[in-house]
Design a protein around this motif. Sequence first.
Motif, mmCIF file in Angstrom:
data_model
loop_
_atom_site.group_PDB
_atom_site.id
_atom_site.type_symbol
_atom_site.label_atom_id
_atom_site.label_comp_id
_atom_site.label_asym_id
_atom_site.label_seq_id
_atom_site.Cartn_x
_atom_site.Cartn_y
_atom_site.Cartn_z
ATOM 1 N N ASP A 95 3.194 -2.844 6.320
ATOM 2 C CA ASP A 95 3.010 -4.472 6.316
ATOM 3 C C ASP A 95 3.404 -5.225 6.863
ATOM 4 N N LEU A 96 4.616 -4.039 7.936
ATOM 5 C CA LEU A 96 5.321 -5.263 9.335
ATOM 6 C C LEU A 96 4.201 -5.448 9.831
ATOM 7 N N PRO A 97 3.832 -5.930 11.239
ATOM 8 C CA PRO A 97 3.441 -5.532 12.722
ATOM 9 C C PRO A 97 4.254 -4.741 13.755
ATOM 10 N N LEU A 98 3.658 -3.779 14.814
ATOM 11 C CA LEU A 98 4.630 -2.927 14.881
ATOM 12 C C LEU A 98 4.120 -4.138 17.233
ATOM 13 N N ILE A 99 5.704 -4.351 17.939
ATOM 14 C CA ILE A 99 5.373 -4.246 18.820
ATOM 15 C C ILE A 99 5.828 -3.251 19.856
ATOM 16 N N LEU A 100 5.593 -2.147 20.672
ATOM 17 C CA LEU A 100 5.750 -1.465 21.064
ATOM 18 C C LEU A 100 6.201 -1.344 22.808
ATOM 19 N N ALA A 101 7.495 -0.594 23.238
ATOM 20 C CA ALA A 101 7.479 -0.202 24.867
ATOM 21 C C ALA A 101 7.306 1.068 25.143
ATOM 22 N N ALA A 114 8.983 13.169 22.066
ATOM 23 C CA ALA A 114 9.478 11.306 21.809
ATOM 24 C C ALA A 114 10.513 10.700 21.134
ATOM 25 N N GLU A 115 11.795 10.339 21.019
ATOM 26 C CA GLU A 115 12.368 9.572 20.458
ATOM 27 C C GLU A 115 12.517 7.830 20.505
ATOM 28 N N TYR A 116 12.436 7.916 19.163
ATOM 29 C CA TYR A 116 11.788 6.185 18.686
ATOM 30 C C TYR A 116 12.654 5.387 18.595
ATOM 31 N N ARG A 117 13.294 4.586 19.124
ATOM 32 C CA ARG A 117 14.002 3.252 18.722
ATOM 33 C C ARG A 117 13.911 2.015 18.397
ATOM 34 N N ILE A 118 13.852 2.058 17.332
ATOM 35 C CA ILE A 118 13.333 0.824 16.404
ATOM 36 C C ILE A 118 14.853 -0.212 16.481
ATOM 37 N N LEU A 119 13.918 -1.342 16.456
ATOM 38 C CA LEU A 119 14.564 -2.578 16.087
ATOM 39 C C LEU A 119 14.140 -3.442 15.280
ATOM 40 N N TYR A 120 14.775 -3.678 13.954
ATOM 41 C CA TYR A 120 13.886 -4.908 12.910
ATOM 42 C C TYR A 120 14.422 -5.965 12.778
ATOM 43 N N LEU A 121 13.086 -7.589 12.741
ATOM 44 C CA LEU A 121 13.604 -8.625 13.848
ATOM 45 C C LEU A 121 12.763 -9.427 12.895
ATOM 46 N N LYS A 122 14.066 -10.568 12.574
ATOM 47 C CA LYS A 122 13.405 -10.851 11.523
ATOM 48 C C LYS A 122 13.689 -12.623 11.795
ATOM 49 N N ARG A 123 12.395 -13.448 11.947
ATOM 50 C CA ARG A 123 12.445 -14.624 12.606
ATOM 51 C C ARG A 123 13.165 -16.143 12.067
ATOM 52 N N GLN A 124 13.402 -16.654 11.584
ATOM 53 C CA GLN A 124 13.947 -18.051 10.400
ATOM 54 C C GLN A 124 13.999 -19.125 11.127
ATOM 55 N N ALA A 125 13.476 -19.733 11.179
ATOM 56 C CA ALA A 125 12.780 -21.402 11.880
ATOM 57 C C ALA A 125 13.176 -20.914 12.916
ATOM 58 N N GLU A 137 8.017 -11.157 10.221
ATOM 59 C CA GLU A 137 8.858 -10.169 10.666
ATOM 60 C C GLU A 137 8.223 -9.732 11.104
ATOM 61 N N PHE A 138 9.160 -8.418 11.890
ATOM 62 C CA PHE A 138 8.147 -7.791 13.069
ATOM 63 C C PHE A 138 9.499 -6.172 13.571
ATOM 64 N N TYR A 139 8.900 -5.207 13.509
ATOM 65 C CA TYR A 139 8.818 -3.765 14.428
ATOM 66 C C TYR A 139 8.808 -3.853 15.759
ATOM 67 N N SER A 140 10.146 -3.989 16.808
ATOM 68 C CA SER A 140 10.080 -4.037 18.407
ATOM 69 C C SER A 140 10.843 -2.539 18.351
ATOM 70 N N LEU A 141 9.391 -1.498 18.366
ATOM 71 C CA LEU A 141 9.589 -0.422 18.760
ATOM 72 C C LEU A 141 9.806 0.299 20.230
ATOM 73 N N GLU A 142 11.269 1.160 21.056
ATOM 74 C CA GLU A 142 10.414 1.773 21.901
ATOM 75 C C GLU A 142 10.695 3.275 21.879
ATOM 76 N N ILE A 143 9.368 3.523 22.175
ATOM 77 C CA ILE A 143 8.648 5.330 22.406
ATOM 78 C C ILE A 143 9.229 5.175 23.768
ATOM 79 N N ASN A 144 10.998 6.211 23.979
ATOM 80 C CA ASN A 144 10.928 7.022 24.851
ATOM 81 C C ASN A 144 10.942 8.295 25.016
ATOM 82 N N PHE A 145 10.008 8.570 26.585
ATOM 83 C CA PHE A 145 9.650 10.271 26.398
ATOM 84 C C PHE A 145 10.367 11.450 26.920
ATOM 85 N N GLY A 146 10.694 11.961 26.508
ATOM 86 C CA GLY A 146 11.772 13.355 26.817
ATOM 87 C C GLY A 146 11.725 14.019 27.112
ATOM 88 N N ASP A 147 12.203 15.301 27.870
ATOM 89 C CA ASP A 147 11.422 16.921 28.145
ATOM 90 C C ASP A 147 10.753 17.342 26.733
#
Length: 390
Positions: A60-66, A26-37, A13-23
């Motif tokens: 306890d879940l790792p992050l991947i940031l954009a 920042a806005e955090y756009r969270i994508l919760y992903l789960k790998r099965q096979a 399981e992972f979080y892929s998280l976009e951090i979008n810099f605004g005026d």
Amino acid sequence: MVRELVYKYFVKEFYSLEINFGDREAEYRILYLKRQASKLNIIEQTIENEEGVFKKLKKDLPLILAFSGKRIINKVVPNETNYLQKILFNKDPDSYYIQEYTKKGNMLLSVARKKDIDEYLDKFKNHNFNILDFSLGPFVLESLTHLFSETKIFSTEDFKYDPLKSELITEADPLVENENHNIGGDTILNTHILAFATFLCYVHPEGFSKNFQDYIDKQSESYSYRIAFGVTAKSVIVLFLILLSISYAVRSHYIGKSTEIQQESLMNSQVLNEIATLTKDRDYKKNIISNSSLGSTDFLSFYISQITLDLPEDILLKRLEVFPSKTSSNPNEKIQIKPNTIIIDGITPSNLSVNEWVNLLDEYKWIQKVELLSYSLEKEEYVFKLNITL
């Protein structure tokens, strides 16, 4: 090697998280992903502010940031010598995070000041999150191009990118906010397409180069070793518990067997004691029989019957003792008897009767000798005592 094994078998399981810099913030756009096979499932797609993101994410879940938005410089430039200095205006490259993607003689370049990115990296570290990777800008969308049969133009509310032309337009287009993308049977919101592309870039980073790759590798390796250590520790504990359970089961089994053996031994000991007691009693009685000549062919009743058969009528027997004891009976002493001996005490008014009876007894073949031990007159009666030897 350890990192590949950990990410292949233990990190699902992972979080892929976009951090979008605004005026403003920042806005955090969270994508919760789960790998099965071999399938990747999208569990949740949410948007949070800075306060909400740290409450939302599981530590306890790792992050991947954009990182995207106004603090990121994105350029498509010819792949020429010193192209980087032209973008940075001869500033020190070590002060910047730089991400490059080479495509058809062009360089797709994303640059950000280290202090701007480190500020957010430190926030996640201070909240004890594990960062496996991060990327800069919208060019990670190149990792999605092989998923579409036709060239896909990605339009978001922040930018528009055409992979075919490698053309990037950074003007906002709020009309495309609700556009969805269907990939592998999952629906990905337009607001989260960059987070999804960043995850694919993490899985398949071919074509991308980063001047912060060493930093990412250290973070990823550190996390993988923590996971490997945790898995190993749990495995050792489980193995220890299994061995402990086996040991306890074996110990219980042998304790049960030992108890059974002890009970059986105790019962055998009691039986042996009883056998010894019976053997001693048997030997004692055999000794009595042996010493008293009771092993002869005639019974005691025979002797008594024969002696009294021809007893004169005027003789009264006061005592008839077959095989008399030598001493007085004592419970703690062995009985000693006189074998082959009969003692008779009696009285008669006539002395002739005693003589006649003695003569009769002498005629019995089983009697060896008859002795008159005493004979006296007491109160007009004759008192006598006979000893008969068999």
